[in-house]
Motif scaffolding. Sequence first.
Motif, mmCIF file in Angstrom:
data_model
loop_
_atom_site.group_PDB
_atom_site.id
_atom_site.type_symbol
_atom_site.label_atom_id
_atom_site.label_comp_id
_atom_site.label_asym_id
_atom_site.label_seq_id
_atom_site.Cartn_x
_atom_site.Cartn_y
_atom_site.Cartn_z
ATOM 1 N N LYS A 63 39.586 42.842 49.975
ATOM 2 C CA LYS A 63 40.459 43.904 50.377
ATOM 3 C C LYS A 63 40.201 43.696 52.203
ATOM 4 N N GLU A 64 39.203 43.614 52.382
ATOM 5 C CA GLU A 64 38.903 43.838 54.073
ATOM 6 C C GLU A 64 39.260 42.437 54.796
ATOM 7 N N LEU A 65 38.965 41.204 53.623
ATOM 8 C CA LEU A 65 39.007 39.896 54.404
ATOM 9 C C LEU A 65 40.545 39.361 54.314
ATOM 10 N N ILE A 66 41.318 39.662 53.213
ATOM 11 C CA ILE A 66 42.496 38.933 53.248
ATOM 12 C C ILE A 66 43.469 39.770 54.127
ATOM 13 N N PRO A 67 44.242 39.295 55.095
ATOM 14 C CA PRO A 67 44.993 39.805 55.983
ATOM 15 C C PRO A 67 46.335 40.377 55.141
ATOM 16 N N ARG A 68 46.769 41.494 55.748
ATOM 17 C CA ARG A 68 48.127 42.037 54.908
ATOM 18 C C ARG A 68 49.140 40.819 55.318
ATOM 19 N N GLN A 69 49.877 41.016 54.272
ATOM 20 C CA GLN A 69 51.040 40.046 54.110
ATOM 21 C C GLN A 69 52.377 40.697 53.734
ATOM 22 N N LEU A 70 53.273 39.805 53.465
ATOM 23 C CA LEU A 70 54.727 40.294 53.359
ATOM 24 C C LEU A 70 54.798 41.100 52.292
ATOM 25 N N PHE A 71 54.205 40.902 51.281
ATOM 26 C CA PHE A 71 54.025 41.495 49.677
ATOM 27 C C PHE A 71 52.613 42.229 49.696
ATOM 28 N N LYS A 72 52.605 43.501 49.026
ATOM 29 C CA LYS A 72 51.317 43.931 48.438
ATOM 30 C C LYS A 72 50.641 43.228 47.710
ATOM 31 N N ILE A 73 49.389 43.052 47.690
ATOM 32 C CA ILE A 73 48.664 42.025 46.936
ATOM 33 C C ILE A 73 47.853 42.800 46.182
ATOM 34 N N PRO A 74 47.762 42.879 44.705
ATOM 35 C CA PRO A 74 46.697 43.596 43.802
ATOM 36 C C PRO A 74 45.709 42.420 43.773
ATOM 37 N N ILE A 75 44.386 43.055 43.854
ATOM 38 C CA ILE A 75 43.094 42.465 43.720
ATOM 39 C C ILE A 75 42.502 42.895 42.517
ATOM 40 N N GLN A 76 41.872 41.971 41.514
ATOM 41 C CA GLN A 76 41.464 42.733 40.148
ATOM 42 C C GLN A 76 40.156 41.998 39.947
ATOM 43 N N ALA A 77 39.515 42.594 39.413
ATOM 44 C CA ALA A 77 38.099 42.147 38.653
ATOM 45 C C ALA A 77 38.601 42.276 37.338
ATOM 46 N N ALA A 78 38.383 41.232 36.345
ATOM 47 C CA ALA A 78 38.506 41.214 34.967
ATOM 48 C C ALA A 78 37.816 40.559 33.967
ATOM 49 N N ILE A 79 37.318 41.308 32.952
ATOM 50 C CA ILE A 79 36.703 40.659 31.677
ATOM 51 C C ILE A 79 37.728 40.326 30.719
ATOM 52 N N GLY A 80 37.850 39.030 30.682
ATOM 53 C CA GLY A 80 38.936 38.630 29.945
ATOM 54 C C GLY A 80 40.216 39.272 30.152
ATOM 55 N N GLY A 81 41.213 39.786 29.483
ATOM 56 C CA GLY A 81 42.261 40.429 29.815
ATOM 57 C C GLY A 81 42.114 41.875 30.234
ATOM 58 N N ARG A 82 40.917 42.470 30.495
ATOM 59 C CA ARG A 82 40.628 43.897 30.681
ATOM 60 C C ARG A 82 40.056 44.067 32.092
ATOM 61 N N VAL A 83 41.150 44.825 32.958
ATOM 62 C CA VAL A 83 40.805 44.785 34.386
ATOM 63 C C VAL A 83 39.506 45.873 34.465
ATOM 64 N N ILE A 84 38.531 45.580 35.128
ATOM 65 C CA ILE A 84 37.500 46.400 35.203
ATOM 66 C C ILE A 84 37.376 47.164 36.726
ATOM 67 N N ALA A 85 38.029 46.755 37.831
ATOM 68 C CA ALA A 85 38.055 47.196 39.153
ATOM 69 C C ALA A 85 39.430 46.464 39.763
ATOM 70 N N ARG A 86 39.979 47.296 40.749
ATOM 71 C CA ARG A 86 41.266 47.022 41.237
ATOM 72 C C ARG A 86 41.279 47.440 42.708
ATOM 73 N N GLU A 87 41.687 46.555 43.584
ATOM 74 C CA GLU A 87 42.151 47.138 44.907
ATOM 75 C C GLU A 87 43.515 46.489 45.139
ATOM 76 N N THR A 88 44.291 47.219 46.236
ATOM 77 C CA THR A 88 45.769 46.769 46.479
ATOM 78 C C THR A 88 45.514 46.522 48.184
ATOM 79 N N ILE A 89 46.007 45.447 48.420
ATOM 80 C CA ILE A 89 46.109 45.160 49.894
ATOM 81 C C ILE A 89 47.662 45.514 50.180
ATOM 82 N N SER A 90 47.798 46.584 51.063
ATOM 83 C CA SER A 90 49.195 46.948 51.142
ATOM 84 C C SER A 90 49.821 45.757 52.062
ATOM 85 N N ALA A 91 51.360 45.957 51.882
ATOM 86 C CA ALA A 91 52.164 44.904 52.789
ATOM 87 C C ALA A 91 51.972 45.324 54.232
ATOM 88 N N MET A 92 52.100 44.084 54.998
ATOM 89 C CA MET A 92 51.926 44.592 56.556
ATOM 90 C C MET A 92 52.998 45.788 56.881
#
Lengths: 601, 389
Positions: free
Chosen positions: A521-550
């Motif tokens: 989240k710190e490293l990816i510059p904000r973009q046109l769209f918000k970007i979900p960043i997730q950590a998942a085990i198989g199909g189950r999301v265990i952590a999530r952050e969202t980079i807001s749109a610029m």
Amino acid sequence: MTNTPLSRIRNFSIIAHIDHGKSTLADRLIQATGSVALRDMKEQMLDSMELEQERGITIKAASVRLDYKAKDGNDYVLNLMDTPGHVDFAYEVSRSLAACEGSLLVVDASQGVEAQTLANVYQAIDANHEIVPVLNKIDLPAAEPERVKQQIEDVIGLDASEAVEISAKSGLNIEGVLEAIVHRLPAPQGDPDAPLKALLVDSWYDPYLGVIILIRVKDGTIRKGQKIRFMAEGTTQTVDSVGVFRPKMTPVDYLGPGEMGYLNAAIKTVAETNVGDTITDDRNPAAEPLAGFKPSIPVVWCGLYPVDADDFEKLRDSLGKLRLNDASFHFEAESSAALGFGFRCGFLGLLHLEIIQERLSREFDLDLIATAPSVVYKLTTNKGEAIDLHNPADMPDPTLIEKIEEPWIKATIMVPDEHLGSILTLCSERRGQQVELTYVGNRAMAVYRLPLNEVVFDFYDRLKSVSRGYASFDYVMDGYDEGDLVKISILVNNEPVDALSFMAHRTQAERRGRSICEKLKELIPRQLFKIPIQAAIGGRVIARETISAMSKDVTAKCYGGDISRKRKLLEKQKEGKKRMRQFGKVEIPQSAFIAALKMDS
Amino acid sequence: MPEPIALYVHWPFCAAKCPYCDFNSHVRERVDAARFGAALRRELAFEAARLEAEGQGGRPLASIFFGGGTPSLMPPQVVADIIADATRLFPPLPDIEITLEANPTSVEVSRLAEIRAAGVNRASLGVQALDDTALGFLGRKHDAGQAIAALEAARGLFPRLSFDLIYARPGQAVAEWRAELRRALALAADHLSLYQLTIEPGTRFATEYARGAFALPEGEEAAALYFATGEEAARFGLLPYEVSNYAKPGAESRHNLAYWRYGDYLGIGAGAHQRLTLREGLVAARRHRGPEEWLARVEAAGHAITATEILSPTDRAREALLMGLRLSEGVDPARLQARSGLSLAEAVDPAMLAACLDEDYLTWTPEGRLAATWEGRLRLDALLPALLR
């Protein structure tokens, strides 16, 4: 010079913790025996690689032949075998030690026994070495020879009452060391008339001579023109030359039992010469090879990618060149959606990985990015198939897996008492199992079983920081155990980034998943769209952050005169997108992934 | 009827260079205004003759815009002569819009009546701020009092009036900007250009900004200022018909709409750009930026065009969209196709179009035009490179 009777030969190595003075002592021994003219003397004679000299580590074995006239009036040949001191090269160390009959155990008289001292001394004991303790830096005000002697006796169980007290730096009592080598270390044994048996200690690539092989002759003799056979490799060669190191390569007619030296034949790559192999005479072969040969197997793997995609071929060539001189590391091409084309590389350990990476950037001027190191997991499928998993990205669907086993290590950590608490916490956080906890004066020695997986992930850095740099650490591999391990995928905009996926114990999954998401989240510059960043085990999301749109990005003024300029800018921006990695509708600059991976190491 | 044409006239001289401005403007101790006026007329005649030769003689003239530089420094007679020539060479539409940019200094205000008499029916005043400290920072030669006096004078003279303000200045809080903007809106213009201060390369501000002499509101802060701008303008009935332009319905700048709607326009004077549909296609042309060099070339050859480019269908589609999506009315796909030769589906990445519609960055208007929403407009510079092919 090569018909030295066995009784006048001593083969020895020096074992020490890093910075306790191994290389300096070696330099002094070379000097004191007049083996190198003073004007040719430089520091760390035996560490020829720039990296070895700079970091005070030995990567390749080396030997030097010293001629010493002892106080008893006899001339002795002392062969010093310089061995790598690091656990990554444990097998190479054990082969180097197998080439000698004795060791000098160098201990810093103020610092005392450290973790690496222990690991190496146990190897020397395993090799049936006679061991002479040497207390170095005896002239320092902080030196406490009596305490350290006591420590050597308590921790290692060696009689240290006759330890040689020296200062390698100032040259104090080097004579004492030489006399101890002659009188306290045993002479080699061997039968000059038996069929040739020589141990292949190490080999390296010389651009002029081809592959040079460092050998120790056990029985028989080896000479120029002889047809020899590598017993494990099963190949034959004709010897072009044999010689000894003084420390320059000096040809001799032959090498007899008890001798150390080199041979050179028409061998193109070190991959054809296995450390630990037995060399024998092709026409009159030995019945049995020397004991203990095993091929070295990489235990840590990671992906290496060129930062500039155009460097891929250069990386391939460079890896090939390094492998010419280091058959213990492996590489094969792989590709990653996030990083492009690169290589999956296997190493003997983390130091080995670091060394190869550093040599690639230093000697070949390559800008590289490494994925998080992974250990080798042993998977058993429901069908009973066994799979070695080198890359978390290749992990099959967990429902198809019966069990996963991971490699464990036995780690020895020595640390001043006041930092012990945080070390124990660190080890238990990393799923460590305490094996032993003892005190030597104000230093504690903790022996833990730890999953290697937990050690490859920032363990050294944490160890250093929680002990303010006072802890020393060493380990040996300690088998495989089944573990509750999961693959954690990192998803950017709902698409997995293969280069960032990793294996972790289920209890660590969430913490590590969250930390990577936060980092991205710190490293990816904000973009046109918000970007979900997730950590998942198989199909189950265990952590999530969202980079807001610029929040705002629009040209304020745009009139008739600006159209061409805006269009040209647009063309440039579209060109720039070629350096981006597409994740659905968002494009992430490759540099963000590179930064994320760099922060890991 | 052939498509109407818009005429831009560039006067490249200023009394002083403003630190934020990257327009083609030059400071000269003396300007031979009559000679420059004659050259402008000559360039206009040259272009008219060329269109005539192309069989496009008599295209109706929809607007004239005197920009700069500082065109209020032009002798009113020169302005009158150019208007006379233009309306003789191209039949003016009955509601032709003739705009001239003016600075609110007293010298220039004293000429406004003559300029009105020359035929200008819309004034655009470079007020920039209603705060003396801000005006000082922006390097302006007038104060807030003079600006208000100039607006009052202009309102009495011109049927239509617009003025410019620059916001998102260093340290400017949203509440302060709202108050300043309300004072401006109360001055009863029917059109405002409200620009966020941006740092343009090669300006004095660029140097100072790079050195860290001042910081500007960015990101969320800039977005909040932009949002406040639209809100305040709407309270006075001015709607944001373009990214930075606000007007009462019907009071939009017809000349500037020609750019944004990607129509043909003629540009004369140093550094002026134009886009004209000729036999060989849509041709972009640019004139020499240096005033003296421009003059010499016009006097020698009748024009000072230094570069022409026949625009490809892709170029045309990109230009039409990057301009058209700045407008609230958006882009008509049929017009895009007629103007560029590419359908909308060919001009944009369909997946990105779908994503932008899905995210509510773009929308289809009831008239079937593709337009940027408020959220889309806010991020238009990032949206366009992703959307356009």
